[in-house]
Design a protein around this motif. Structure first.
Motif, PDB file in Angstrom:
ATOM      1  N   ALA A 101       0.838  -1.207   0.000  1.00 39.91           N
ATOM      2  CA  ALA A 101       0.000   0.000   0.000  1.00 39.91           C
ATOM      3  C   ALA A 101       0.870   1.253   0.000  1.00 39.91           C
ATOM      4  O   ALA A 101       0.463   2.303  -0.516  1.00 39.91           O
ATOM      5  N   LEU A 102       2.056   1.156   0.571  1.00 35.66           N
ATOM      6  CA  LEU A 102       2.973   2.294   0.656  1.00 35.66           C
ATOM      7  C   LEU A 102       3.534   2.671  -0.710  1.00 35.66           C
ATOM      8  O   LEU A 102       3.649   3.863  -1.042  1.00 35.66           O
ATOM      9  N   LYS A 103       3.875   1.695  -1.511  1.00 34.59           N
ATOM     10  CA  LYS A 103       4.524   1.945  -2.794  1.00 34.59           C
ATOM     11  C   LYS A 103       3.713   2.868  -3.710  1.00 34.59           C
ATOM     12  O   LYS A 103       4.276   3.844  -4.224  1.00 34.59           O
ATOM     13  N   PRO A 104       2.411   2.649  -3.900  1.00 33.29           N
ATOM     14  CA  PRO A 104       1.666   3.578  -4.768  1.00 33.29           C
ATOM     15  C   PRO A 104       1.595   4.994  -4.193  1.00 33.29           C
ATOM     16  O   PRO A 104       1.595   5.977  -4.946  1.00 33.29           O
ATOM     17  N   ARG A 105       1.541   5.112  -2.866  1.00 35.42           N
ATOM     18  CA  ARG A 105       1.524   6.438  -2.238  1.00 35.42           C
ATOM     19  C   ARG A 105       2.802   7.195  -2.592  1.00 35.42           C
ATOM     20  O   ARG A 105       2.767   8.386  -2.899  1.00 35.42           O
ATOM     21  N   LEU A 106       3.936   6.512  -2.500  1.00 39.29           N
ATOM     22  CA  LEU A 106       5.217   7.150  -2.790  1.00 39.29           C
ATOM     23  C   LEU A 106       5.344   7.493  -4.267  1.00 39.29           C
ATOM     24  O   LEU A 106       5.869   8.549  -4.622  1.00 39.29           O
ATOM     25  N   ARG A 107       4.850   6.616  -5.127  1.00 46.00           N
ATOM     26  CA  ARG A 107       4.887   6.901  -6.577  1.00 46.00           C
ATOM     27  C   ARG A 107       4.037   8.123  -6.906  1.00 46.00           C
ATOM     28  O   ARG A 107       4.429   8.945  -7.732  1.00 46.00           O
ATOM     29  N   GLU A 108       2.865   8.231  -6.258  1.00 42.72           N
ATOM     30  CA  GLU A 108       1.994   9.396  -6.480  1.00 42.72           C
ATOM     31  C   GLU A 108       2.682  10.690  -6.090  1.00 42.72           C
ATOM     32  O   GLU A 108       2.404  11.742  -6.658  1.00 42.72           O
ATOM     33  N   ALA A 114      13.866   3.779  -7.005  1.00 40.48           N
ATOM     34  CA  ALA A 114      14.853   3.380  -5.995  1.00 40.48           C
ATOM     35  C   ALA A 114      14.384   3.785  -4.600  1.00 40.48           C
ATOM     36  O   ALA A 114      14.501   3.005  -3.647  1.00 40.48           O
ATOM     37  N   SER A 115      13.838   4.980  -4.477  1.00 46.91           N
ATOM     38  CA  SER A 115      13.326   5.456  -3.193  1.00 46.91           C
ATOM     39  C   SER A 115      12.103   4.641  -2.759  1.00 46.91           C
ATOM     40  O   SER A 115      11.973   4.293  -1.582  1.00 46.91           O
ATOM     41  N   VAL A 116      11.229   4.336  -3.699  1.00 51.20           N
ATOM     42  CA  VAL A 116      10.044   3.526  -3.395  1.00 51.20           C
ATOM     43  C   VAL A 116      10.479   2.162  -2.849  1.00 51.20           C
ATOM     44  O   VAL A 116       9.985   1.711  -1.814  1.00 51.20           O
TER      45      VAL A 116
END
Length: 179
Positions: A101-108, A114-116
């Motif tokens: 769930a965190l990964k899409p938040r960071l991409r948005e 790399a950060s994701v």
């Protein structure tokens, strides 16, 4: 004055939740990442991560000066940042979110892949939680899962932790399945 850290891996909801808690409790919130940038409380710039390397001694001095300037040492301050658990605080609230769930938040937010990946792995490995418990002890740490929960529900839990209505809790979230 009591300092309370609201911390967690980037993308777990710290800023959103802190704003809700500030409105609900009338609690002063310090957005530490903004302060580090605006007051130049850093020693270097990490170009690879597009971030600053915080000078935690300078941050501690800045926070102490801020309280003295306010003239009211009796109020509580919520210090919001993925670094706030590294400061001298009385309580630590760690927001957690499943890496999937965190990964899409960071991409948005426009984070690099790399950060994701780095932040998702850190979350799965409980990095911030472990640092908070090591520095402050399990009796001063509240772990709150934000995965699939509304910001209002999370803010309610944070408010209960701030007010001392719920006991400290550590080890209630497990994302090792991600690894």
């Amino acid at each position: 004055m009591s300092r309370i850290a609201l911390t967690g891996t980037p993308g777990t909801g710290k800023t959103t939740v802190s704003e809700l808690v500030e409105a609900e409790l009338g609690l002063e919130v310090v957005h530490l990442n903004d302060a580090i940038r605006e007051a130049e409380l850093f020693t270097d710039r990490d170009v690879e991560r597009d971030s600053f390397v915080a000078d935690l001694d300078a941050v501690e001095s800045w926070l102490a000066d801020r309280v003295e300037t306010d003239g009211d040492a009796s109020h509580d301050v919520l210090v919001e940042s993925h670094l706030s658990h590294l400061l001298d605080v009385e309580r630590v609230i760690v927001l957690r979110c499943h890496p999937d769930a965190l990964k899409p938040r960071l991409r948005e937010r426009g984070e690099s892949e790399a950060s994701v990946a780095e932040n998702a792995e850190s979350e799965a490995l409980d990095v911030i939680l472990a640092e908070a418990v090591e520095r402050h002890g399990a009796d001063s740490v509240w772990e709150i899962d934000t995965t699939d929960r509304s910001p209002e529900d999370v803010a309610s839990d944070v408010g209960a932790a701030v007010r001392g209505e719920i006991d400290p809790r550590v080890g209630v979230v497990d994302f090792v399945d991600y690894l």
